[in-house]
Design an enzyme around this catalytic site. Structure first.
Site, short mmCIF file in Angstrom:
data_model
loop_
_atom_site.label_atom_id
_atom_site.label_comp_id
_atom_site.label_asym_id
_atom_site.label_seq_id
_atom_site.Cartn_x
_atom_site.Cartn_y
_atom_site.Cartn_z
N TRP A 268 0.78 -1.24 0.00
CA TRP A 268 0.00 0.00 0.00
C TRP A 268 0.81 1.28 0.00
CZ3 TRP A 268 2.06 1.77 4.36
CH2 TRP A 268 2.30 0.86 5.40
N ASN A 269 2.13 1.18 0.06
CA ASN A 269 2.87 2.42 0.25
C ASN A 269 3.11 3.21 -1.05
OD1 ASN A 269 4.61 0.40 -0.58
ND2 ASN A 269 6.32 1.13 0.66
N LYS B 101 -3.38 -7.04 -8.72
CA LYS B 101 -4.25 -6.87 -7.54
C LYS B 101 -3.56 -5.86 -6.62
CE LYS B 101 -4.50 -8.48 -3.51
NZ LYS B 101 -4.83 -7.27 -2.73
N GLU C 201 9.49 -8.79 -3.71
CA GLU C 201 10.05 -7.54 -3.16
C GLU C 201 9.50 -7.40 -1.75
OE1 GLU C 201 12.25 -5.62 -4.35
OE2 GLU C 201 12.31 -6.06 -6.49
N CYS D 65 10.05 0.29 2.21
CA CYS D 65 10.68 -1.02 2.50
C CYS D 65 12.17 -0.91 2.70
CB CYS D 65 10.40 -1.96 1.34
SG CYS D 65 10.83 -1.24 -0.24
N GLU E 46 13.70 -5.69 -9.80
CA GLU E 46 12.84 -4.81 -10.59
C GLU E 46 13.71 -3.71 -11.18
OE1 GLU E 46 9.48 -3.97 -7.78
OE2 GLU E 46 8.43 -5.34 -9.13
N1 NAD Z 1 10.90 -4.58 -1.40
C1 NAD Z 1 10.03 -3.71 -1.89
O1 NAD Z 1 10.16 -3.25 -3.01
C2 NAD Z 1 8.86 -3.25 -1.04
C3 NAD Z 1 8.20 -2.08 -1.38
C4 NAD Z 1 7.11 -1.66 -0.59
C5 NAD Z 1 6.71 -2.42 0.49
N2 NAD Z 1 7.38 -3.55 0.81
C6 NAD Z 1 6.97 -4.33 1.97
O2 NAD Z 1 5.56 -4.46 2.05
C7 NAD Z 1 5.14 -4.54 3.41
C8 NAD Z 1 4.01 -3.56 3.66
O3 NAD Z 1 2.96 -3.77 2.78
P1 NAD Z 1 1.66 -4.59 3.14
O4 NAD Z 1 1.34 -4.41 4.59
O5 NAD Z 1 0.64 -4.26 2.12
O6 NAD Z 1 2.16 -6.09 2.93
P2 NAD Z 1 1.31 -7.44 3.00
O7 NAD Z 1 2.30 -8.54 2.86
O8 NAD Z 1 0.39 -7.46 4.14
O9 NAD Z 1 0.37 -7.37 1.69
C9 NAD Z 1 0.93 -7.24 0.41
C10 NAD Z 1 -0.08 -7.73 -0.63
O10 NAD Z 1 -0.21 -9.15 -0.52
C11 NAD Z 1 -1.58 -9.51 -0.49
N3 NAD Z 1 -1.70 -10.77 0.25
C12 NAD Z 1 -1.90 -10.94 1.57
N4 NAD Z 1 -1.94 -12.27 1.86
C13 NAD Z 1 -1.75 -12.92 0.70
C14 NAD Z 1 -1.66 -14.32 0.34
N5 NAD Z 1 -1.80 -15.28 1.24
N6 NAD Z 1 -1.44 -14.63 -0.95
C15 NAD Z 1 -1.29 -13.67 -1.89
N7 NAD Z 1 -1.34 -12.34 -1.60
C16 NAD Z 1 -1.58 -11.98 -0.33
C17 NAD Z 1 -2.27 -8.32 0.14
O11 NAD Z 1 -3.64 -8.31 -0.17
C18 NAD Z 1 -1.49 -7.16 -0.47
O12 NAD Z 1 -2.00 -6.84 -1.74
C19 NAD Z 1 6.37 -4.24 4.23
O13 NAD Z 1 6.92 -5.43 4.73
C20 NAD Z 1 7.32 -3.61 3.24
O14 NAD Z 1 8.67 -3.72 3.55
C21 NAD Z 1 8.43 -3.99 0.05
#
Ligand code: NAD
Length: 485
Positions: free
Chosen positions: A153-154, A177, A251, A285, A459
């Site tokens: 979501w960020n 999604k 990621e 992240c 990426e």
């Molecule tokens: N490395 C990167 O480029 C990067 C960039 C931004 C955020 N992040 C990471 O993202 C996290 C924050 O975002 P968040 O809270 O939305 O993460 P999250 O893991 O809770 O959710 C990410 C996505 O995965 C989906 N999801 C949840 N459960 C799932 C499942 N079982 N199977 C498939 N999809 C599923 C969610 O609906 C959402 O769209 C932090 O850990 C952050 O470090 C990483």
């Protein structure tokens, strides 16, 4: 409060599609806590429509020349830039990030990706390998099929485009999604791709929670998944991908170190620590949430940092003078406040901030902890909020070992005037993206991704092409075929 309600929840085969039977997805403006739109998670019928549309569109999309696909991506980049203000306002409503950020870091970054991979698309080639007696092999770089994108979501617009641009350039089609917390901007990206000439089905948006994403991933029509999210989600997604032998780009999260030596340019180092902890209200992240400061400049660093922190402008995210917005959700705010309590309880010294603002919305004063020890929870776990931990160190060997003593490996940075030491540190860091006298810059030309538990695949840059395409070898025989009998 203006409604930001889109025409419908999903975007499939070049048009909006609604289906109010799925679970509600309320969209909350983080600055006020008010609902600004209400979408619905995809039902099985919607999921099937999206996968069928992407699957049907893929062969014809892959059969275009790279130049033709690239032209559409570059046109989409131009439209995005033209609409940057409108897109940035919507991103601010979706995420709460201040307009001063979204105007320069979201749709613009998405446009960079579409322009870069649009330019690269026509240059994708295989190779010719000469063999004895005139035989030869040539390789074809081919699309994988339908790519499932799953977003955090960020940075919703950026995340969608960082995945779609290389995927589409290589001849794949996509079902994206977005995060259920910030579902709005990806729909706009889909509209723009259609307007730029992407045929129906090439880029589809399906709304939902984790289960909807998991269901799509299990479908045999999906060839690859690209997730931006947390480590626990990454593990589940990787397992599911493995069960179907699908490609995966992950990621994930981080707890990245920023190492500041005594000889560093202090103001630049303080700026990097501020950007690396408080940009996007700490919800990045690759943030440098462990700031290691050499003992000789510890006090000077903390003094300069706390003085600079007084200049933060917390306020209406739509006012361009604002430099720090709210957190994305009540849940993320309460996770952050819990970590701050743990930091205090485990003996870290709260130098500034950390308290919730008693007003509507999800506001918090950015926090700095000093005297943080490696084994404290705030130094080990990803918080994903505006909480900086400052740790002291004495020597280079010691700090490198401590910087690497984490399960994560997303980013790492060093500030020093000693270039030999800087390159030694960069070589020693166990992280996918390292910085010398800079932090958290992610130009599209450079590979971005994690080592260790922070994920796999890259990426951006030419490296992303490897992760969104596959090679086929074609052996060409120019001689009579012989057999032993
Ligand atoms: N490395 C990167 O480029 C990067 C960039 C931004 C955020 N992040 C990471 O993202 C996290 C924050 O975002 P968040 O809270 O939305 O993460 P999250 O893991 O809770 O959710 C990410 C996505 O995965 C989906 N999801 C949840 N459960 C799932 C499942 N079982 N199977 C498939 N999809 C599923 C969610 O609906 C959402 O769209 C932090 O850990 C952050 O470090 C990483």
């Amino acid at each position: 409060m203006t409604s930001q309600q889109p025409p419908a929840s999903h975007y499939i085969a070049g048009a909006y599609l609604d289906d109010a039977e799925g679970a509600a997805i309320p969209v909350i403006y983080p600055a006020t806590g008010q609902e600004i739109a209400r979408l619905h998670a995809a039902t099985d019928a919607v999921i099937d429509k999206a996968l069928a549309a992407a699957h049907a569109a893929q062969p014809a999309w892959a059969a275009l020349s790279g130049t033709e696909r690239g032209r559409i991506l570059r046109k989409a980049a131009d439209i995005l830039r033209d609409r940057n203000h409108e897109m940035s306002v919507l991103e601010t409503y979706d995420t709460g990030k201040p307009l001063s950020e979204t105007l320069i870091a979201d749709a613009t970054s998405a446009a960079d990706a579409l322009e870069y991979f649009g330019g690269l698309a026509g240059a994708l080639t295989g190779e010719h390998i000469q063999l004895p007696e005139g035989d030869f092999v040539y390789t074809r770089r081919e699309a994988l099929g339908v790519v499932l994108g799953i977003g955090a979501w960020n940075y919703p617009t950026q995340i969608a485009a960082w995945k779609a641009a290389p995927a589409l350039a290589c001849g794949n089609t996509m079902v994206m999604k977005p995060s259920e917390t910030t579902p709005l901007c990806t729909l706009k990206l889909a509209e723009i791709l259609t307007e730029a000439g992407a045929p129906p089905g090439v880029f589809n948006v399906v709304q939902g929670y984790g289960p909807e994403a998991a269901k799509m991933l299990e479908d045999p029509r999906i060839a690859k998944v690209s997730l931006t999210g947390s480590v626990p989600t990454g593990l589940k997604v990787y397992q599911s991908a493995a069960a179907g032998m699908k490609h995966a780009t992950l990621e994930l999260g981080g707890k990245s170190p920023l190492v500041i030596f005594d000889d560093a340019d202090l103001d630049s180092a303080v700026s990097a620590a501020i950007n690396g902890n408080f940009y996007s209200t700490g919800q990045i992240c690759s943030n440098s949430t462990r700031v290691f400061v050499q003992s000789g400049i510890k006090q000077a660093f903390l003094d300069r940092l706390t003085t600079r922190m007084k200049d933060v402008v917390i306020g209406d995210p739509l006012d361009q003078a604002t430099t720090l917005g709210p957190m994305v959700s009540e849940r993320q705010l309460s996770i952050t406040l819990d970590y701050i309590e743990k930091g205090k309880a485990e003996g870290a010294r709260l130098v500034t901030g950390g308290e919730r603002h008693e007003q509507e919305g999800f506001w918090i004063a950015p926090a700095v902890f000093a005297d943080v020890a490696d084994d404290m929870t705030i130094a080990r776990e990803e918080i994903f909020g505006p909480v900086m931990s400052v740790l002291d160190f004495e020597t280079e060997d010691e700090v490198l070992a401590r910087a690497n003593a984490t399960q994560f490996g997303l980013a790492a940075g060093v500030f020093t005037q000693d270039l030999t030491r800087a390159h030694r540190m960069a070589a020693g860091f166990q992280a996918g993206t390292c910085y010398i006298n800079a932090f958290n810059l992610t130009p599209v030309e450079a590979p971005f991704g994690g080592m260790k538990m922070s994920g796999m695949g890259r990426e951006n840059s030419k490296a992303a092409i490897e992760h969104y395409s596959q090679l086929k070898s074609v052996y060409v025989g120019l001689n009579p075929t012989e057999a032993p009998f």
